[in-house]
Scaffold this motif. Structure first.
Motif, PDB file in Angstrom:
ATOM      1  N   PHE A  60       0.890  -0.875   0.260  1.00  0.00           N
ATOM      2  CA  PHE A  60      -0.300  -0.219  -0.012  1.00  0.00           C
ATOM      3  C   PHE A  60       1.237   1.816   0.470  1.00  0.00           C
ATOM      4  O   PHE A  60       2.160   0.990   0.163  1.00  0.00           O
ATOM      5  CB  PHE A  60      -0.736   0.277   1.879  1.00  0.00           C
ATOM      6  CG  PHE A  60      -0.162   0.102   2.501  1.00  0.00           C
ATOM      7  CD1 PHE A  60       0.109   1.292   3.290  1.00  0.00           C
ATOM      8  CD2 PHE A  60       0.259  -0.962   2.820  1.00  0.00           C
ATOM      9  CE1 PHE A  60       0.939   0.806   3.975  1.00  0.00           C
ATOM     10  CE2 PHE A  60       1.346  -1.153   4.335  1.00  0.00           C
ATOM     11  CZ  PHE A  60       1.323  -0.515   5.057  1.00  0.00           C
ATOM     12  N   THR A  61      -0.074   2.822  -0.164  1.00  0.00           N
ATOM     13  CA  THR A  61       0.792   3.433  -0.433  1.00  0.00           C
ATOM     14  C   THR A  61       0.315   4.316   1.011  1.00  0.00           C
ATOM     15  O   THR A  61      -1.184   4.736   1.328  1.00  0.00           O
ATOM     16  CB  THR A  61       0.225   4.450  -1.696  1.00  0.00           C
ATOM     17  OG1 THR A  61       0.853   3.657  -2.831  1.00  0.00           O
ATOM     18  CG2 THR A  61       1.168   6.120  -1.881  1.00  0.00           C
ATOM     19  N   ALA A  62       1.516   4.924   1.668  1.00  0.00           N
ATOM     20  CA  ALA A  62       0.732   5.893   3.223  1.00  0.00           C
ATOM     21  C   ALA A  62       2.020   6.668   3.171  1.00  0.00           C
ATOM     22  O   ALA A  62       2.896   6.844   3.107  1.00  0.00           O
ATOM     23  CB  ALA A  62       0.924   5.428   3.870  1.00  0.00           C
ATOM     24  N   ASP A  63       1.186   8.195   2.434  1.00  0.00           N
ATOM     25  CA  ASP A  63       1.726   9.406   2.625  1.00  0.00           C
ATOM     26  C   ASP A  63       3.489   9.430   1.762  1.00  0.00           C
ATOM     27  O   ASP A  63       4.487   9.410   1.816  1.00  0.00           O
ATOM     28  CB  ASP A  63       2.773  10.106   4.476  1.00  0.00           C
ATOM     29  CG  ASP A  63       2.860  11.169   4.386  1.00  0.00           C
ATOM     30  OD1 ASP A  63       2.846  11.807   3.919  1.00  0.00           O
ATOM     31  OD2 ASP A  63       3.732  11.622   4.777  1.00  0.00           O
ATOM     32  N   VAL A  64       2.926   8.753   1.025  1.00  0.00           N
ATOM     33  CA  VAL A  64       3.787   8.824  -0.535  1.00  0.00           C
ATOM     34  C   VAL A  64       5.096   8.460  -0.508  1.00  0.00           C
ATOM     35  O   VAL A  64       6.154   7.738  -0.553  1.00  0.00           O
ATOM     36  CB  VAL A  64       4.613  10.371  -1.105  1.00  0.00           C
ATOM     37  CG1 VAL A  64       5.026  10.030  -2.277  1.00  0.00           C
ATOM     38  CG2 VAL A  64       3.148  11.251  -1.273  1.00  0.00           C
ATOM     39  N   ASN A  65       5.033   6.879   0.782  1.00  0.00           N
ATOM     40  CA  ASN A  65       6.020   5.497   1.151  1.00  0.00           C
ATOM     41  C   ASN A  65       4.871   4.884   0.749  1.00  0.00           C
ATOM     42  O   ASN A  65       3.936   4.250   0.592  1.00  0.00           O
ATOM     43  CB  ASN A  65       5.400   5.407   2.096  1.00  0.00           C
ATOM     44  CG  ASN A  65       6.963   6.763   2.681  1.00  0.00           C
ATOM     45  OD1 ASN A  65       8.282   7.456   2.640  1.00  0.00           O
ATOM     46  ND2 ASN A  65       6.820   8.101   3.714  1.00  0.00           N
ATOM     47  N   ILE A  66       5.910   3.582  -0.152  1.00  0.00           N
ATOM     48  CA  ILE A  66       5.011   1.680   0.177  1.00  0.00           C
ATOM     49  C   ILE A  66       5.040   1.235   1.769  1.00  0.00           C
ATOM     50  O   ILE A  66       6.467   1.127   1.648  1.00  0.00           O
ATOM     51  CB  ILE A  66       5.307   1.611  -1.073  1.00  0.00           C
ATOM     52  CG1 ILE A  66       4.708   2.208  -2.210  1.00  0.00           C
ATOM     53  CG2 ILE A  66       4.597  -0.165  -1.200  1.00  0.00           C
ATOM     54  CD1 ILE A  66       5.884   1.340  -3.078  1.00  0.00           C
ATOM     55  N   GLY A  67       4.517   0.552   1.967  1.00  0.00           N
ATOM     56  CA  GLY A  67       4.298  -0.061   3.139  1.00  0.00           C
ATOM     57  C   GLY A  67       4.009  -1.307   2.754  1.00  0.00           C
ATOM     58  O   GLY A  67       3.226  -2.100   1.652  1.00  0.00           O
ATOM     59  N   VAL A  68       4.361  -2.780   3.050  1.00  0.00           N
ATOM     60  CA  VAL A  68       3.195  -3.917   3.435  1.00  0.00           C
ATOM     61  C   VAL A  68       3.184  -4.052   4.509  1.00  0.00           C
ATOM     62  O   VAL A  68       3.640  -4.160   5.889  1.00  0.00           O
ATOM     63  CB  VAL A  68       4.563  -4.909   2.933  1.00  0.00           C
ATOM     64  CG1 VAL A  68       6.345  -4.838   3.315  1.00  0.00           C
ATOM     65  CG2 VAL A  68       4.098  -6.188   2.363  1.00  0.00           C
ATOM     66  N   ALA A  69       2.010  -5.150   4.454  1.00  0.00           N
ATOM     67  CA  ALA A  69       1.003  -5.392   5.366  1.00  0.00           C
ATOM     68  C   ALA A  69       0.988  -7.282   5.408  1.00  0.00           C
ATOM     69  O   ALA A  69       1.207  -7.150   4.348  1.00  0.00           O
ATOM     70  CB  ALA A  69      -0.062  -4.694   6.271  1.00  0.00           C
ATOM     71  N   VAL A  70       0.841  -7.978   6.686  1.00  0.00           N
ATOM     72  CA  VAL A  70       0.879  -9.391   6.365  1.00  0.00           C
ATOM     73  C   VAL A  70      -0.586  -9.335   7.386  1.00  0.00           C
ATOM     74  O   VAL A  70      -0.807  -9.463   8.787  1.00  0.00           O
ATOM     75  CB  VAL A  70       2.006  -9.668   6.590  1.00  0.00           C
ATOM     76  CG1 VAL A  70       2.728 -10.047   8.512  1.00  0.00           C
ATOM     77  CG2 VAL A  70       1.819 -11.739   5.923  1.00  0.00           C
ATOM     78  N   ALA A  83       4.441  -5.384   8.807  1.00  0.00           N
ATOM     79  CA  ALA A  83       5.897  -6.133   8.795  1.00  0.00           C
ATOM     80  C   ALA A  83       6.878  -5.603   8.835  1.00  0.00           C
ATOM     81  O   ALA A  83       7.620  -7.104   9.551  1.00  0.00           O
ATOM     82  CB  ALA A  83       5.662  -6.527   7.437  1.00  0.00           C
ATOM     83  N   LEU A  84       6.684  -4.784   8.523  1.00  0.00           N
ATOM     84  CA  LEU A  84       8.134  -4.025   9.220  1.00  0.00           C
ATOM     85  C   LEU A  84       8.417  -3.438   9.749  1.00  0.00           C
ATOM     86  O   LEU A  84       9.538  -2.145  10.183  1.00  0.00           O
ATOM     87  CB  LEU A  84       8.613  -3.566   7.667  1.00  0.00           C
ATOM     88  CG  LEU A  84       8.923  -3.864   6.469  1.00  0.00           C
ATOM     89  CD1 LEU A  84       8.913  -4.094   4.925  1.00  0.00           C
ATOM     90  CD2 LEU A  84       9.912  -5.898   6.606  1.00  0.00           C
ATOM     91  N   GLY A  85       7.527  -2.163  10.274  1.00  0.00           N
ATOM     92  CA  GLY A  85       7.202  -0.872  11.350  1.00  0.00           C
ATOM     93  C   GLY A  85       8.420  -0.130  10.488  1.00  0.00           C
ATOM     94  O   GLY A  85       8.334   1.395  11.574  1.00  0.00           O
ATOM     95  N   LYS A  86       8.066  -0.386   8.894  1.00  0.00           N
ATOM     96  CA  LYS A  86       8.725   1.077   8.584  1.00  0.00           C
ATOM     97  C   LYS A  86       8.603   1.118   6.821  1.00  0.00           C
ATOM     98  O   LYS A  86       7.828   0.113   6.973  1.00  0.00           O
ATOM     99  CB  LYS A  86      10.717   0.900   8.576  1.00  0.00           C
ATOM    100  CG  LYS A  86      11.330   0.172   8.464  1.00  0.00           C
ATOM    101  CD  LYS A  86      12.588   0.087   7.676  1.00  0.00           C
ATOM    102  CE  LYS A  86      13.365  -1.254   7.548  1.00  0.00           C
ATOM    103  NZ  LYS A  86      14.581  -1.266   7.900  1.00  0.00           N
TER     104      LYS A  86
END
Length: 315
Positions: free
Chosen positions: A112-122, A133-136
């Motif tokens: 997903f995109t959050a505040d123009v960063n890409i994150g990953v959740a599981v 998944a990463l906390g960052k």
């Protein structure tokens, strides 16, 4: 007199037939209620799922993601909020955009995109709840040229996974076996002619299709083109018959799509957003689904945004 009446009837019939073929003022209804955009559609088990951006705010300032499920592509059930940025992330609180999902290792990975960063959740379920998944960020804002948005993950037949992302440029990198890591020195960047954002990749009969959106999502000309390759890493050759998805008449801004194959078949569907009808714009968009077909050579045929969607069943 009889002949004259027959002639008039024929003209009326012809006019009605012509109108039915050229009427661009009555588009099919959206599949989701209210305003949702950037839909990622997927099939897991005997159900279809849509993961969209929540729309309706100036500047796209939504702060959570939802999931929707369907057994036939026509009737959709609201599941729940599956990721709430203020509650579930420590590194971003708003601008929740353009998600994607992939399944591997018995887990569902939500990019997903959050505040123009890409994150990953599981999660172990397609409707979550999902845990960061990463906390960052997986891809940090400013890491490359252009915006770090619009993730898409393609898992190939051999189990290898590839992340596609970026606005302004298309970036590709092979993911690690854990689905949450990659070698930053091996990110490939290129820009197909016309590329803006919203990349999506699928494979059919040995050919890899890279699709993307052209123009800006606030532009009524927003549309979808594609290129093909024999490798998930390219090189990709842009198709001549583009765009394959675009607005017409009352349908404007048709783009930022995803594609799903009905399991066990060669039937394909494309999910996308358009300006809300009536009165929509680049901040008020609605999610639609249309059939997507191929010719004998494997070229994607132009999508008819006025074709009525019929229920389908997963075998």
């Amino acid at each position: 007199m009889k002949n004259a009446l027959l002639t008039l009837a024929g003209v009326a019939f012809f006019s009605c037939s012509a109108l039915a073929q050229t009427d661009t003022l009555h588009a099919p209804a959206a599949v989701l209620p209210n305003v949702y955009a950037d839909p990622h559609i997927a099939a897991f088990g005997n159900k279809f799922y849509i993961y969209p951006t929540t729309d309706g705010s100036e500047g796209w300032n939504s702060s959570s993601f939802t999931a929707w499920s369907s057994k036939d592509l026509v009737k959709w059930k609201y599941e729940k909020v599956i990721l709430d940025l203020p509650k579930d992330l420590s590194w971003a609180k708003a601008r929740a955009w353009a998600p994607a999902i992939a399944y591997k290792n018995g887990q569902y990975y939500y990019y997903f995109t959050a505040d123009v960063n890409i994150g990953v959740a599981v999660s172990d379920k397609p409707v979550g709840p999902f845990k960061d998944a990463l906390g960052k960020p997986l891809i940090k804002k400013g890491m490359l040229k252009g915006q770090m948005i619009d993730p898409m993950v393609f898992v190939d037949d051999d189990g290898e996974a590839y992340l596609y992302f970026g606005q302004g440029n298309c970036n590709i990198v092979k993911l690690g076996a854990d689905m949450v890591s990659y070698d930053s020195t091996k990110v490939a960047t290129f820009k197909p002619k016309g590329y803006n954002e919203g990349s999506f990749v699928f494979k059919r009969k040995g050919t890899y299709y890279l699709m993307w959106s052209e123009y800006d999502t606030r532009d009524p000309r927003y549309s979808v083109a594609y290129a093909t390759s024999k490798s998930p890493l390219g090189p990709f050759v842009k198709a001549e018959n583009h765009p394959v998805l675009k607005g017409k008449g009352v349908v404007k801004g048709a783009g930022h799509h995803s594609v799903v194959r009905v399991p066990g078949t060669d039937d394909w569907y494309i999910a996308y957003h358009r300006f809300k009808i009536p009165g929509g714009n680049g901040y008020n968009r609605e999610t639609c689904i249309s059939p997507m077909r191929f010719d004998e050579q494997g070229n994607i045929l132009p999508v008819d945004v006025f074709e009525k969607l019929k229920p389908v069943k997963v075998k």
